[in-house]
Write an enzyme that holds these catalytic residues in place. Structure first.
Site: not given
Length: 514
Positions: A228, A455, A483
């Site tokens: 991320s 995502d 995610h």
């Protein structure tokens, strides 16, 4: 803390009122400083040598053979050696063997604001594949301003409770004024409680800290797995120090060329994609709280539920009621991982019957609020980093109002709330130091960028964008929900990444996993 790559408290962007788009929202209207140029071929300046040559003093900590140390770095890299330093928390678990040690593998779970040390000790150093842990010392460092590394604080716990309940879908002048006042109070709190470090928690500075750590660990190159926001941190490092790049995995990637407003709007669309997947699954099940009809009907029912909460919050069995803002974050929290869908169905069913405790628990998980009412550092460090890294998405409420239709087009359910959540950096007390720009990392060893097609927090096009910019990147695609991808159940993804970490060979171009 969820024990996967994308643990709930490590929400990368989101549009939490508190985080106002975890990841890359901007702040302040002042002109940004020039971005740093590649540094890898330059000799370490004399003023930085004491930092690069420091010896880490390791001590046992955390159980299970973990060691901890403190790394010293200059608070301001333009003025090192002035005595104004930051002390950064580092942890490691040595390679278990057998076989040749490949070096240190630094991990970062994202945020910004997620504790890398916490992630290491709760999952990475015990849950990464045995083959990887056999050959690498597993290492983490909390970035400056995060967790154990001089954490930024902004509000008391009671003030934070009030902040998270602020109406983030204002219907008129009075509600807009209250939202702006909440943002200003939050920003003022950060300045008064954490002013010393507040202007020095940018991603560029955190990446430079990583190179100091690399040297202190005795590694010639940096090996790294970032998820991320951790992909932006890793890509920034690669762009600054391309010839010190070892094996870099960037999972759930950001596109660094995008503006803060575009990032927020893209993520809004990402949450709509995730909600559509949830709704398709839900309406096929008996007892779905959103009905058993179409996705459109499910969307309308959720929107109507949020609208009722806007004027009539429901009880939770405790002192806090479930407001529209908290319910929205509870639903968004479950969009990060499809394994949370059953919990969300149950929580929605109860909340629609007047019992909001389950949905409040999901919101608390997002905000990292403990059962004793205390908040972790995530929701303070997150905007502090975001508001330095990019200029603000919006500068005035009027700009937000003009953009609400575009956000609602991206997501009829979440759009209005996520548009207003992006206003927070307009009131930040320090100016941004970054601007959108491509990251090339020319001359770096092969890098693997991973993208998940549905995502919600880092939409798949962002992974394609980053992979196209980095000169040596290979894109690895996971066709799925949730995610990030590594360690989430796809043998194809895990095998490709494990092989890369152990051999340095990236997966074949255009590899797509299910």
């Amino acid at each position: 803390m969820d024990t996967r790559h994308s643990s709930h408290p490590l929400r990368t962007l989101g549009a939490a009122l508190a985080a106002a788009a975890l990841l890359l929202s901007g702040c302040s209207a002042d002109a940004p400083a020039p971005r740093a140029a590649a540094l890898s071929k330059k000799a370490v300046p004399a003023a930085l040598k004491p930092y690069y040559e420091q010896t880490l003093s390791w001590r046992l900590c955390g159980g299970a053979d973990f060691e901890c140390a403190t790394l010293k770095a200059p608070l301001d890299y333009t003025r090192p050696g002035t005595g104004r330093d930051v002390r950064l928390a580092v942890s490691r678990k040595k390679a278990t063997g057998p076989g040749r040690r490949l070096g240190s593998l630094l991990v970062n779970p994202g945020g910004p604001g997620g504790s890398a040390v916490g992630y290491l000790q709760s999952f990475a150093a015990v849950g990464y594949p045995t083959r990887v842990r056999a050959h690498y010392d597993m290492v983490a460092m909390d970035p400056r301003g995060v967790a154990e590394s001089e954490p930024i604080t902004c509000l008391s716990d009671k003030q934070m409770d009030a902040f998270t309940q602020t109406d983030q879908t204002p219907d008129g002048r009075g509600e807009t004024d209250r939202l702006v006042a909440a943002y200003k109070k939050f920003a003022d709190g950060c300045a008064s409680r954490s002013g010393r470090i507040l202007g020095h928690v940018s991603t560029v500075e955190a990446a430079r800290d990583m190179d100091v750590l690399r040297a202190a660990l005795g590694d010639r190159k940096l090996h790294y797995v970032g998820a991320s926001y951790g992909t932006f941190l890793g890509a920034t490092y690669a762009d600054l120090y391309p010839h010190r790049v070892g094996r870099l995995v960037l999972d759930g990637a950001l596109d660094p060329t995008l503006s803060s407003r575009r990032i927020n709007r893209d993520q809004t669309a990402g949450f709509e994609t995730a909600f559509t997947a949830f709704a398709k699954d839900c309406v096929r099940r008996t007892g779905c709280p959103l009905g058993t009809g179409s996705v459109a009907t499910a969307r309308d029912r959720l929107g109507a539920f949020f609208a009722r909460l806007d004027s009539h919050p429901v009880g939770t069995g405790g002192p806090r009621a479930l407001s529209e803002s908290l319910a929205t974050m509870g639903v968004i929290s479950a969009m990060y991982d499809e394994t949370a869908w059953p919990q969300l169905r149950t929580a929605l069913r109860s909340a629609m019957s007047g019992h909001g405790g389950g949905l409040l628990n999901l919101a608390d998980l997002y905000y990292e609020r403990d059962t004793d009412g205390s908040y972790a550092n995530l929701m303070y460090a997150n905007p502090a980093v975001n508001c330095l890294d990019l200029p603000p998405a919006f500068r005035t409420p009027a700009e937000v109002r003009k953009s609400v239709p575009a956000f609602e087009k991206a997501s009829p359910v979440f759009g209005k709330a996520l548009a207003w959540a992006a206003l927070n950096c307009a009131y930040w007390p320090v100016r941004p130091t970054g601007t959108p720009h491509p990251l090339r990392a020319k001359g770096a060893d092969p890098i693997v960028v991973v993208g998940t097609t549905r995502d919600p927090a880092t939409p798949y096009p962002w992974a394609r964008g980053l992979a196209s910019q980095l000169s040596s990147a290979t894109l690895l695609t996971y066709d799925g929900d949730g995610h990030t991808a590594y360690g989430r159940g796809s043998g194809c993804i895990d095998n490709a990444i494990n092989a890369y970490l152990l051999t340095g060979r990236p997966p074949a171009a255009h590899t797509r996993c299910h």
